[in-house]
Design a protein around this motif. Structure first.
Motif, PDB file in Angstrom:
ATOM      1  N   ILE A 127      -0.581 -17.608   6.995  1.00  0.00           N
ATOM      2  CA  ILE A 127      -0.176 -16.531   7.908  1.00  0.00           C
ATOM      3  C   ILE A 127       0.925 -16.944   8.891  1.00  0.00           C
ATOM      4  O   ILE A 127       1.768 -16.120   9.268  1.00  0.00           O
ATOM      5  N   THR A 167      -4.040  -8.660   8.489  1.00  0.00           N
ATOM      6  CA  THR A 167      -4.110  -9.019   7.076  1.00  0.00           C
ATOM      7  C   THR A 167      -5.588  -9.207   6.737  1.00  0.00           C
ATOM      8  O   THR A 167      -6.387  -9.585   7.611  1.00  0.00           O
ATOM      9  N   SER A 186       5.939  -9.845   5.735  1.00  0.00           N
ATOM     10  CA  SER A 186       4.482  -9.794   5.578  1.00  0.00           C
ATOM     11  C   SER A 186       3.963 -11.190   5.267  1.00  0.00           C
ATOM     12  O   SER A 186       2.916 -11.599   5.763  1.00  0.00           O
ATOM     13  N   ALA A 237      -5.364  -4.071   7.667  1.00  0.00           N
ATOM     14  CA  ALA A 237      -4.463  -4.853   6.822  1.00  0.00           C
ATOM     15  C   ALA A 237      -3.563  -3.920   6.022  1.00  0.00           C
ATOM     16  O   ALA A 237      -2.492  -4.325   5.576  1.00  0.00           O
ATOM     17  N   SER A 293       0.235  -5.151   4.911  1.00  0.00           N
ATOM     18  CA  SER A 293       0.401  -6.456   4.260  1.00  0.00           C
ATOM     19  C   SER A 293      -0.765  -6.869   3.367  1.00  0.00           C
ATOM     20  O   SER A 293      -0.677  -7.881   2.681  1.00  0.00           O
TER      21      SER A 293
END
Lengths: 255, 275, 275, 255
Positions: free
Chosen positions: C123, C100, D145, C72, D112
């Motif tokens: 997302i 992430t 992101s 991430a 991110s």
């Protein structure tokens, strides 16, 4: 040495666990005979076998709560497990819910527990149901808690391999969806099994007698396994092995 | 901030019709709180067993508090069938949603994660799945030829209730290795806890106790209840009273026997409660 | 049965090309084991950061051990960018799979649960999702009009590696409240652990320590490594050596500076390793 | 009382947290100013606000590992969170990955983190990026992101509400997908903001000056919050509040 039915069953079940691909056996709640069998197999294998007894903290290394048994099975880390059934049919479907037409049942039993999952994920499921009668072994179960076989579009690494009763040992052939008689327990006959089984199964030309435990095994069972299983099942240990509370207390203090 | 109050005030937070998650029978069951609910004649409760039910559910059913149960199994364990449960299900006086242990864990994990569903292996082809219109079997949604899979919808109970050996004054609750209780609290809208005792020591201050602690962040209110899980066991505190449960299993087979049990062990309101 | 052995033997269990899960930078990072991997010139490793990478990943990249990273984020935290990582990604010497945090946790939870995927909220619409052909966005598979949702495939690393303050002689490992390490071990095929020390006391015997323990059942092998997380922190044992990491952040900006650092801190083989 | 830029920013951010619907604010890693702002808001609100600082164990009650922050947000238990960005554009898209054409980047940043999830699940996300320049505030980010807005078929209870920089405070209107200037910090001008912002935004007819912290707030910040944030960010506390290691050690011994 005379041998109680429970001791005989423990010994035979332990034999089923003594296989090269079985490295970890788990035992569900309220299963003293399978639990003792797992501990005996571990003892006879020199400790090679990992045993998890999901009932209390003795012989139970799980620390991730109630889902760890199922997660562990889903990860492929449990090689053998025991299941029973109020009814079991010839395709190894098991029923733990009740008899009659669900939801209008005639008799209601506790429920399916984790059977519908463990039956799919554990490669060697051993069905253990001492009562061998037409009430239990039916043509078709009234409610499928967990199916014995699955179509090819359902991922199923696990399933039934053996069935152990008070009369005999059977093996299950998943490809054919049928049981096959493996051996008849001493003092019982093929005829008795046929009379008390409501489904058809394969019968080889020659059926051996199930091997009774040797004296050495019985000594280990009574001296080593009995006090160990008493930590989880004191009532059972007291009844079958005459392990008294005092012995249990001693055991608990030294462990 | 978690509130510490009297156990009757705690029980009063649970309205009729609430969806209530209960720990399994072997430990951490808030029996004293259950007796309070029976005394105040709670009605139409929807009980979620996580994943198994026992004495608590059987008593609630017998006392007429329950409209619906979801469980993988309900029994008195070594003491056999749960008599009030069995009777009520056979006579359709309560609605029974049959499930299986990992499906209940999965439904709570989905709620814990804030997703509407979660997949679970196995189970396809069972009559459990066949009788759950809320579950869904789909072709591999990843499109990778992995075949069919079962999707379990999230369950977000109104309340999770449990009895623990210990909490601190901030409302942090000792859970130990019973992590399904953490998931249950994460999934529930509110969590009510009874405890054997409160400690002045912050359970989160020491890494050792922190590891087995449900933070107060998830706890709505707490009450002290000494012996609050009896006659069931409480890890590290007391054993299951087998004799008491065997006696219950015996007398609760009849309506009259159960009403008498309630009157003796729960209090005067019990007979009316067992309508 | 978990085996206790020498740390070099432990490192030798990890073959070139292995898929390796690593804890995040703030604690439990097996730095000494990472230095062993660099010394034996491990190659083509695929590193999974759970969910963040730092000094360990940066050193492995600089030493030429890494083919692919999934994370991430990778940084030296308060000491800024990870210089070898940044350089290698910009020059495409390693393949970077941007993710992430919750997607990495979810992928490991899916593996823990033995399901091929797990859903995750949010997302959708990010360029992370747009660049992950292995992820999949589907219309609500429950058919309840909940809209589109992201499905994350399970990740089952070959190895999870970590450094803990304590294990017992049976191979049970203290984890404390760092439960993502438990999920990481459940998800991985094998777990290798270094520890500050071994205790003769069974960590599972006491409910308090059991709650924060990863059982030996999930541990393949262990080795003792005193100061095994240094210069990073280890909860309850030692703090992060900010000076050492600041110095690394400075010298590792150049190939020569990094080679010199490796030679000094890892051993003679380092310069060749940093090809 | 003179007030450092960090103190000013902490005070303004704390004000943004002082809202009836914000009961729990979480602060991600490496965020000393947001962390101090959360603690100040808690202090000013008489302890009503729950604060979780995910960096070390001080002011961090989580015990379920790295996923608890995200699970907690998914459960709707986190009302406010802070995010930053290497680039932020006029639709509140944020970029934490790098500049250039991904994956052929010119500059690479760490990544991110959890932004792509927290931005969707937390109702009050506060964007905090002190550097107010056209390098940061661009027409369109090079890499998303986390997107500022989402189409209606994506479940999104959360999103950006405010943007705080060294020059001004803006509010974000999710329905219109645009920022609106709320106030200009003392000593700065609308012109300066326009010169340094690469995206267009709404400008009300009258734009007030951002309120500086009162003396009472500065006293609380320096006496109560400074030693508390030092437990998590000793370097920051030392630099901004001159909290020395001795004070920290004392604090750690008494807590």
């Amino acid at each position: 040495m005379t041998c109680k039915p429970e001791e005989f069953q423990i010994s035979v079940l332990a034999g089923l666990l003594n296989q090269p691909h079985i490295n970890h056996v788990a035992v569900g709640a309220a299963s003293p005979i399978p639990g003792a069998a797992a501990l005996l197999a571990q003892q006879l294998g020199g400790g090679r076998l990992d045993v998890t007894i999901i009932h209390g903290n003795a012989n139970n290394a799980f620390t991730d709560g109630g889902r760890e048994l199922f997660d562990c099975a889903g990860q492929g880390r449990i090689d053998a497990f025991f299941l029973g059934g109020v009814q079991i049919d010839g395709q190894a479907n098991i029923n733990l819910v009740g008899t009659g037409t669900y939801p209008d049942l005639e008799r209601r039993f506790p429920g399916s527990f984790g059977s519908a999952y463990m039956y799919f994920t554990v490669p060697h499921v051993i069905l253990f149901r001492p009562e061998h009668s037409r009430r239990v072994f039916v043509e078709k179960v009234d409610f499928i808690s967990a199916p014995g076989i699955s179509p090819p579009d359902v991922h199923r690494p696990g399933g039934p391999k053996s069935l152990m009763t008070e009369l005999c040992l059977m093996a299950f052939d998943g490809a054919r969806g049928r049981f096959r008689l493996v051996s008849v327990h001493p003092g019982h006959s093929l005829e008795e099994i046929l009379d008390n089984t409501g489904f058809s199964f394969d019968i080889p030309d020659s059926v051996p007698e199930t091997q009774a435990p040797s004296e050495a095994v019985l000594v280990q069972l009574r001296s080593v396994i009995a006090p160990e299983i008493a930590k989880t099942y004191p009532g059972f240990a007291s009844r079958v092995f005459a392990i008294t509370p005092e012995i249990r207390e001693f055991e608990e203090n030294v462990r | 901030m978690a509130e510490i109050q009297d156990i009757n005030a705690l029980a009063d937070r649970i309205p009729d019709g609430a969806h209530l998650a209960l720990p399994p029978e072997y430990s951490f069951v808030p029996m004293q709180l259950v007796r309070c609910l029976i005394r105040r004649q709670a009605r139409e409760l929807r009980i979620l067993c996580v994943p198994l039910g026992g004495l608590a559910v059987d008593m609630l059913i017998g006392a007429g508090c329950v409209a619906e149960i979801e469980a993988a199994a309900v029994s008195l364990g070594e003491n056999g069938l749960a008599p009030r449960f069995t009777d009520a299900v056979l006579s359709h006086r309560v609605s029974m949603k049959d499930s299986t242990c990992p499906a209940l864990h999965t439904a709570l994990q989905a709620a814990e994660k804030g997703v509407p569903f979660m997949p679970l292996g196995g189970i396809i082809g069972s009559d459990i799945a066949a009788n759950r219109p809320d579950w869904r079997i789909v072709d591999d949604p990843m499109g990778q030829g992995n075949g069919r899979i079962l999707l379990i919808p999230a369950i977000r109970p109104d309340f999770a209730i449990l009895h623990s050996p210990l909490a601190d004054r901030n409302g942090n609750v000792w859970i130990g290795r019973r992590r399904e209780l953490v998931t249950m609290a994460h999934a529930a809208k509110q969590t009510l806890v009874t405890v054997e005792s409160f400690t002045d020591t912050d359970l989160l201050a020491d890494e050792k106790t922190a590891a087995g602690t449900l933070p107060a962040l998830y706890v709505t209110a707490l009450a002290e209840a000494v012996g609050g899980a009896r006659p069931l066991a409480l890890t590290g505190c007391y054993e299951r009273d087998d004799g008491a449960i065997a006696a219950y299993a015996q007398v609760a087979r009849t309506d009259a026997g159960f009403a008498d049990y309630l009157a003796r062990t729960v209090g005067a309101h019990a007979p009316e409660a067992a309508e």
